[in-house]
Each structure stands twice: as structure tokens, then as C-alpha cells.
Design a protein around this motif. Structure first.
Motif, mmCIF file in Angstrom:
data_model
loop_
_atom_site.group_PDB
_atom_site.id
_atom_site.type_symbol
_atom_site.label_atom_id
_atom_site.label_comp_id
_atom_site.label_asym_id
_atom_site.label_seq_id
_atom_site.Cartn_x
_atom_site.Cartn_y
_atom_site.Cartn_z
ATOM 1 N N VAL A 186 2.185 -10.067 7.520
ATOM 2 C CA VAL A 186 4.151 -9.746 7.332
ATOM 3 C C VAL A 186 3.736 -8.257 6.206
ATOM 4 C CG1 VAL A 186 6.240 -10.732 6.637
ATOM 5 C CG2 VAL A 186 4.318 -12.664 7.234
ATOM 6 N N TYR A 187 4.874 -7.446 6.881
ATOM 7 C CA TYR A 187 4.613 -6.086 5.838
ATOM 8 C C TYR A 187 6.022 -5.617 5.921
ATOM 9 C CZ TYR A 187 5.072 -3.643 10.257
ATOM 10 O OH TYR A 187 5.484 -3.175 12.132
ATOM 11 N N ALA A 188 6.854 -5.436 4.824
ATOM 12 C CA ALA A 188 8.020 -4.940 4.456
ATOM 13 C C ALA A 188 8.185 -3.868 4.833
ATOM 14 C CB ALA A 188 8.592 -4.549 3.484
ATOM 15 N N VAL A 189 7.462 -2.663 5.554
ATOM 16 C CA VAL A 189 8.405 -1.326 6.076
ATOM 17 C C VAL A 189 6.156 -1.288 7.191
ATOM 18 C CG1 VAL A 189 9.573 -0.645 4.331
ATOM 19 C CG2 VAL A 189 6.814 0.148 4.009
ATOM 20 N N SER A 190 6.642 0.002 8.196
ATOM 21 C CA SER A 190 5.844 0.315 8.891
ATOM 22 C C SER A 190 5.425 0.920 8.608
ATOM 23 C CB SER A 190 6.902 0.422 10.428
ATOM 24 O OG SER A 190 7.366 1.141 10.336
ATOM 25 N N SER A 191 4.349 1.645 9.394
ATOM 26 C CA SER A 191 3.662 3.370 9.017
ATOM 27 C C SER A 191 4.828 3.747 10.017
ATOM 28 C CB SER A 191 2.288 3.178 9.889
ATOM 29 O OG SER A 191 0.963 1.806 9.044
ATOM 30 N N ALA A 192 4.929 3.934 10.743
ATOM 31 C CA ALA A 192 6.262 5.018 11.398
ATOM 32 C C ALA A 192 7.018 5.176 10.507
ATOM 33 C CB ALA A 192 6.007 3.629 12.990
ATOM 34 N N GLN A 193 8.051 4.197 9.461
ATOM 35 C CA GLN A 193 8.982 4.525 8.459
ATOM 36 C C GLN A 193 8.208 5.090 7.512
ATOM 37 O OE1 GLN A 193 9.637 0.267 8.140
ATOM 38 N NE2 GLN A 193 11.882 1.100 8.478
ATOM 39 N N LEU A 194 7.328 5.214 7.280
ATOM 40 C CA LEU A 194 6.944 5.804 6.312
ATOM 41 C C LEU A 194 5.421 7.062 6.553
ATOM 42 C CD1 LEU A 194 5.157 5.942 3.299
ATOM 43 C CD2 LEU A 194 3.296 5.209 3.528
ATOM 44 N N SER A 195 5.306 7.313 7.201
ATOM 45 C CA SER A 195 5.560 8.988 8.499
ATOM 46 C C SER A 195 6.751 9.346 8.618
ATOM 47 C CB SER A 195 4.541 8.126 9.087
ATOM 48 O OG SER A 195 2.735 7.734 9.479
ATOM 49 N N GLY A 196 7.366 9.076 8.950
ATOM 50 C CA GLY A 196 8.321 9.945 8.863
ATOM 51 C C GLY A 196 9.166 9.721 7.757
ATOM 52 N N TRP A 197 8.816 9.422 6.170
ATOM 53 C CA TRP A 197 9.648 9.911 5.664
ATOM 54 C C TRP A 197 9.405 11.022 4.682
ATOM 55 C CZ3 TRP A 197 9.350 4.117 3.251
ATOM 56 C CH2 TRP A 197 10.287 3.455 3.809
ATOM 57 N N LEU A 198 7.341 10.622 4.667
ATOM 58 C CA LEU A 198 6.662 11.870 4.663
ATOM 59 C C LEU A 198 7.074 13.133 4.980
ATOM 60 C CD1 LEU A 198 3.287 9.789 3.965
ATOM 61 C CD2 LEU A 198 5.170 10.636 2.441
ATOM 62 N N SER A 199 7.300 12.993 6.631
ATOM 63 C CA SER A 199 7.727 14.410 6.610
ATOM 64 C C SER A 199 8.737 14.722 6.282
ATOM 65 C CB SER A 199 7.754 13.485 8.775
ATOM 66 O OG SER A 199 7.582 14.937 9.273
ATOM 67 N N ARG A 200 9.280 13.704 6.320
ATOM 68 C CA ARG A 200 11.416 14.623 5.768
ATOM 69 C C ARG A 200 11.015 15.124 4.799
ATOM 70 N NH1 ARG A 200 13.768 10.460 7.369
ATOM 71 N NH2 ARG A 200 14.369 9.229 4.905
ATOM 72 N N HIS A 216 8.039 5.710 -2.470
ATOM 73 C CA HIS A 216 6.980 6.152 -2.035
ATOM 74 C C HIS A 216 7.664 7.344 -2.312
ATOM 75 C CE1 HIS A 216 4.073 3.898 0.637
ATOM 76 N NE2 HIS A 216 5.284 3.039 0.288
ATOM 77 N N ARG A 217 8.880 7.743 -2.278
ATOM 78 C CA ARG A 217 9.744 9.035 -2.801
ATOM 79 C C ARG A 217 8.363 9.628 -3.936
ATOM 80 N NH1 ARG A 217 14.965 8.424 -3.450
ATOM 81 N NH2 ARG A 217 15.132 7.668 -0.978
ATOM 82 N N CYS A 227 6.433 8.945 -5.528
ATOM 83 C CA CYS A 227 5.214 9.001 -5.582
ATOM 84 C C CYS A 227 4.618 9.990 -4.636
ATOM 85 C CB CYS A 227 4.272 7.870 -5.249
ATOM 86 S SG CYS A 227 2.285 8.365 -4.413
ATOM 87 N N PHE A 228 4.733 10.637 -3.978
ATOM 88 C CA PHE A 228 4.998 11.888 -2.472
ATOM 89 C C PHE A 228 5.337 12.365 -2.305
ATOM 90 C CE2 PHE A 228 3.038 7.761 -0.555
ATOM 91 C CZ PHE A 228 1.866 7.823 -1.209
ATOM 92 N N ALA A 229 6.906 12.272 -2.722
ATOM 93 C CA ALA A 229 7.916 13.821 -3.214
ATOM 94 C C ALA A 229 9.060 14.179 -3.952
ATOM 95 C CB ALA A 229 8.329 13.572 -1.798
ATOM 96 N N PRO A 230 8.526 13.632 -5.744
ATOM 97 C CA PRO A 230 9.646 13.209 -6.674
ATOM 98 C C PRO A 230 10.551 13.815 -6.246
ATOM 99 C CG PRO A 230 6.728 13.746 -6.987
ATOM 100 C CD PRO A 230 7.217 14.097 -5.476
#
Length: 167
Positions: free
Chosen positions: A102-116, A153-154, A156-159
Motif C-alpha cells: 500500500v503506497y501513498a504516492v506513485s512513482s509517476a506522481q513523483l516523477s511528474g513533480w520532479l520534472s515540473r 519532496h519539494r 528535498c529535491f527543489a527547495p
């Protein structure tokens, strides 16, 4: 299977573990292993900042389960995690024979955030767990936790990133 209140409680603990990881200077991921009877067996968070990029909590759960549980107990267990398993963690889950994920957010969601946000992509492909482990029983994402996890994640990866659109 629908996400239950028990599932949400364990996922919220995963988010707490992800926050602990971030507060310790690591990437914000947390996971919990729960027995078929409902007991918490193992908790972990990312520990990759030391240079070992395999120190994902889902991979640590697989290692712990292989060393401490019978195959039947592994199959009955549930893995809760703040983010969908990467291919390495999904493979370890499949090889060890763990049960439902059971996961809270998907890999696709995270990838989309990082890209954006203009952040660097992950070094491995963001594949759904069932692409790596076709027989896996998987539930997620869980919309109730998306905003909180995105903010971790923001940070961590895109402060410095502005995220006007949550999509």
C-alpha cells in the motif's frame, strides 16, 4: 480492496518516517511492515545520504523479512510506504515473497513533480510495481496524503521551486 482506516494509520506513520528522513538530511521516504495479524514488525526510512543508494526502506524491509519471517508470514504481511517502490525495491519484494503493498504516492506522481520543479530525475526508470512484479497486490495512490508528501519532496529535491499547481 479499498484503503481502510488501518491502512491510513500505517501510511501516516510512513509519512512521519519520511519527515524524519528529511529532517536528518535524507530523501523523504518511509515504510512499515505489518504482520498478517496486524502487528508492526519493522519500520524504516531512507538512509541513502551516506552514499549507499540501496538503503531504501522497502529494500531494508525485504532483507529483514527474508531473515526473520517464514515464507507464509511474508506472504501474509503488508508493506506500507510513503512512495511507490522503485524497480530495485519492487524486485526485492517479489523475490522475498512479501504480500500486499500500500503506497501513498506513485512513482509517476513523483516523477511528474520532479520534472515540473526542474529537479534531476531518478537514476532508474519509474516503473509501476506490477511491471516489475506482475502478481503483486498493490493499492495506491492515496489522495489524502498527496499534498503532505509532495511538500516533503519539494523541500528535498527543489527547495526553491514554486508549485502553484498541485497537479
Amino acid at each position: 480492496m479499498a484503503i481502510s482506516e488501518t491502512d491510513l494509520r500505517h501510511l501516516r506513520r510512513c509519512v512521519e518516517l519520511a519527515r524524519e528522513a528529511l529532517d536528518d538530511g535524507d530523501e523523504p521516504f518511509g515504510s512499515v511492515l505489518v504482520s498478517g495479524a496486524g502487528s508492526v514488525l519493522f519500520e524504516g526510512r531512507n538512509r541513502v545520504r551516506g552514499g549507499d543508494s540501496t538503503r531504501h526502506p522497502e529494500f531494508e524491509i525485504s532483507r529483514w523479512a527474508a531473515a526473520n519471517l517464514t515464507p507464509e508470514a511474508r506472504a501474509a504481511a503488508v508493506v506500507y510506504t510513503s512512495g511507490e517502490h522503485c524497480p530495485m525495491c519492487a524486485a526485492s519484494h517479489g523475490w522475498v515473497g512479501l504480500g500486499r503493498i500500500v503506497y501513498a504516492v506513485s512513482s509517476a506522481q513523483l516523477s511528474g513533480w520532479l520534472s515540473r520543479w526542474g529537479a534531476a530525475p531518478a537514476p532508474v526508470a519509474a516503473l509501476p510495481i506490477t511491471t516489475v512484479v506482475p502478481a503483486a497486490v498493490v493499492e495506491g495512490p492515496v489522495p489524502e496524503l498527496e499534498d503532505e508528501i509532495r511538500s516533503l519532496h519539494r523541500a528535498c529535491f527543489a527547495p526553491g521551486a514554486v508549485d502553484a499547481s498541485p497537479e
